[in-house]
Design an enzyme around this catalytic site. Structure first.
Site: not given
Ligand code: BG6
Length: 499
Positions: A180, A345, A350, A242, A184, A150, A51
């Site tokens: 996504h 989170k 990670k 996921h 991976k 999503k 927009r």
């Molecule tokens: C997304 C979520 O689909 O995936 C996010 O909406 C999340 O909250 C992310 O941080 C994590 O993806 P990745 O690829 O970093 O593990």
């Protein structure tokens, strides 16, 4: 040129939500990297749509800034850069009105014969209205595809509505519902591990597997997405898509082939076999948590309530930023084998990992002095440092009798293949152009996943369940530890913190 860099057909990629975070942080960099790999033909174009009243030059400048920020500096080379920026164009169009759509028509004029992708990186309420306008303005061609980001809806009903609305414009084969995680490398490697080796399949069942753990831990908080996240929470944001996809790939029966329908047919059977979690078992099978202030990777971080921007004096948010579940697949293969899932989170690291814990040996021939025999673990590390490890018991070397020790066979993908791991979006964006939906979700999958998730959401609501606090930088609330320990098992946190 190897097959994974073979050019794809010429395309026009229209990114709706073109000024948004996903487009700038993920989609444009992924397309750039595919361009650099030689996969994009000279005539292909990328068109940002949103927009915001920007000129094509403004948008190019925005794209350049995002690319510089999100690409590794070694990936930036002048030839690709110039070529890629030239492909980018922009049209300001309103998803819920008619302004701007005639310009889109004009831009796409005379290009009906080439692949046209509409990537809807917008909020899901706009999927229907955008599709409707695409049709009304005659932009949907036989070679068109639509990609839905999503979340697809907020619950089963809204997902159905979106699927109906988009489905009234596009045929199911033209609809690519993206998750996504399926792009991976290591997630796809699960298919190779299970179905390109004869070693594991015979022991991939209740007779041999004690339980499975799936952890997707993040160190980030809600990163300026508080508005969306607070109405979503970890169950909707991560589990419904996921984690359930990962569960399906671990739990499914061997598909007859890798074609789109065979794989998706097997995944949906897993979703349909999940034991429902409802009012009677929700307390024992789920834990919801929300982070308080703490420290992650050595830096102090605030509480979710502050990050989500909850107004002072407002009712505290009850949105979960962590969830742990005990899930059962009720079929012959998995009867009685719990799958423990957790995601959160502000965790200590990670890391995404799947741990298959095999059964204990039925009888030990070793003296007590040899030490404990720990069960074999197959650990699939999805990110970072993608690897597959098999933990085995071995004899501790040296004289002095039999001592047992755990040792690991470690297949590190970086060391073995010496290959840059492409971002998940790189693979998936090109699969859309190729017309290969195997790694995308079919309508029935999304709806089955919502059906199962929704019963948990309803049960939480009926109980008036409130989130359990955890300190940022820890593995979630103590109730998550208690949940698995009640079954005489324990989360494999050490392996994850140590890599
Ligand atoms: C997304 C979520 O689909 O995936 C996010 O909406 C999340 O909250 C992310 O941080 C994590 O993806 P990745 O690829 O970093 O593990």
């Amino acid at each position: 040129m190897t097959s994974h860099t073979a050019p794809v057909e010429t395309f026009d990629y229209l990114v709706f939500g073109g000024t948004g975070d996903l487009a700038l942080r993920k989609l444009l960099p992924a397309l750039y990297l595919r361009d650099k790999a030689g996969q994009i033909t000279p005539e292909s174009r990328i068109l940002g749509v949103s927009r915001s009243q920007l000129s094509p030059a403004d948008y190019k400048a925005k794209a350049e800034e995002a690319l510089r920020r999100h690409l590794h500096k070694d990936d930036i080379d002048e030839t690709t850069w110039g070529r890629f920026i030239d492909r980018i164009d922009y049209v300001a169009a309103d998803a819920t009105a008619t302004n701007g759509w005639d310009q889109l028509q004009e831009r796409l004029g005379g290009r009906d014969e080439i692949v046209r992708v509409f990537y809807l990186a917008t909020s899901p309420e706009l999927f229907g209205p955008i599709s409707e306008r695409l049709q009304a303005f005659g932009l949907v061609t036989p070679k068109s595809r639509v990609v839905l980001e999503k979340p697809i809806g907020h619950d089963l009903e809204s997902a159905r509505q979106i699927n109906d609305e988009v489905g009234s414009v596009f045929a199911e084969e033209q609809i690519y519902r993206i998750d996504h995680y399926l792009g991976k490398e290591t997630v796809q490697n699960l298919l190779a591990l299970r179905f390109a080796n004869s070693l594991f399949e015979p022991v991939w069942d209740a007779g041999h597997v004690d339980h499975v753990q799936i952890t997707v831990a993040e160190t980030v908080g809600v990163e300026g997405r508080g508005g969306y996240y607070d109405t979503s929470g970890a169950l909707r944001d991560m589990v419904q898509n996921h984690l359930m996809q990962l569960l399906c790939l671990v739990g499914m029966e061997p598909p007859v082939s890798l074609d789109q329908e065979s794989v998706r047919d097997e995944k949906i059977k897993v979703l349909r076999s999940l034991k429902p979690i409802g009012p009677e078992n929700v307390a024992g099978c789920t834990v919801r948590g929300q982070y308080r202030a703490g420290a992650v990777e050595g830096a102090a971080v605030g509480a979710y309530a502050e990050e989500a921007g909850t107004a002072p004096g407002a009712k505290p948010s009850n949105t979960e930023t962590f969830v742990a579940l005990k899930v059962e697949i009720e079929n012959w293969r998995w009867s009685g084998v719990p799958f423990y899932l957790r995601t959160g989170k502000r965790m200590p690291a990670k890391v995404s990992e799947i741990v298959i814990q095999f059964r204990q040996v039925p009888h030990s021939i070793f003296p007590k002095t040899a030490g404990e025999i720990t069960p074999n673990l197959l650990i699939v590390r999805l990110q970072p440092d993608e690897s597959i490890r098999l933990n085995l018991m071995a004899k501790d070397p040296g004289p002095g009798g039999m001592r047992l020790r755990e040792a690991s066979l470690n297949l590190s993908f970086a060391e073995t293949f010496k290959f840059r791991f492409p971002d998940a979006y790189e693979r998936l964006l090109m699969d859309v152009v190729r017309g290969n939906p195997t790694l995308f979700m079919r309508r029935d999958e999304v709806e089955a996943a919502w059906r199962w998730t929704e019963s948990i959401l309803d049960a939480w609501e009926a109980r008036g369940d409130s989130v359990k606090p955890y300190i940022a930088g820890t593995w979630g609330p103590s109730q998550s530890v208690a949940m698995i320990e009640r079954d005489g098992r324990t989360w494999h946190d050490d392996a994850m913190s140590n890599g």
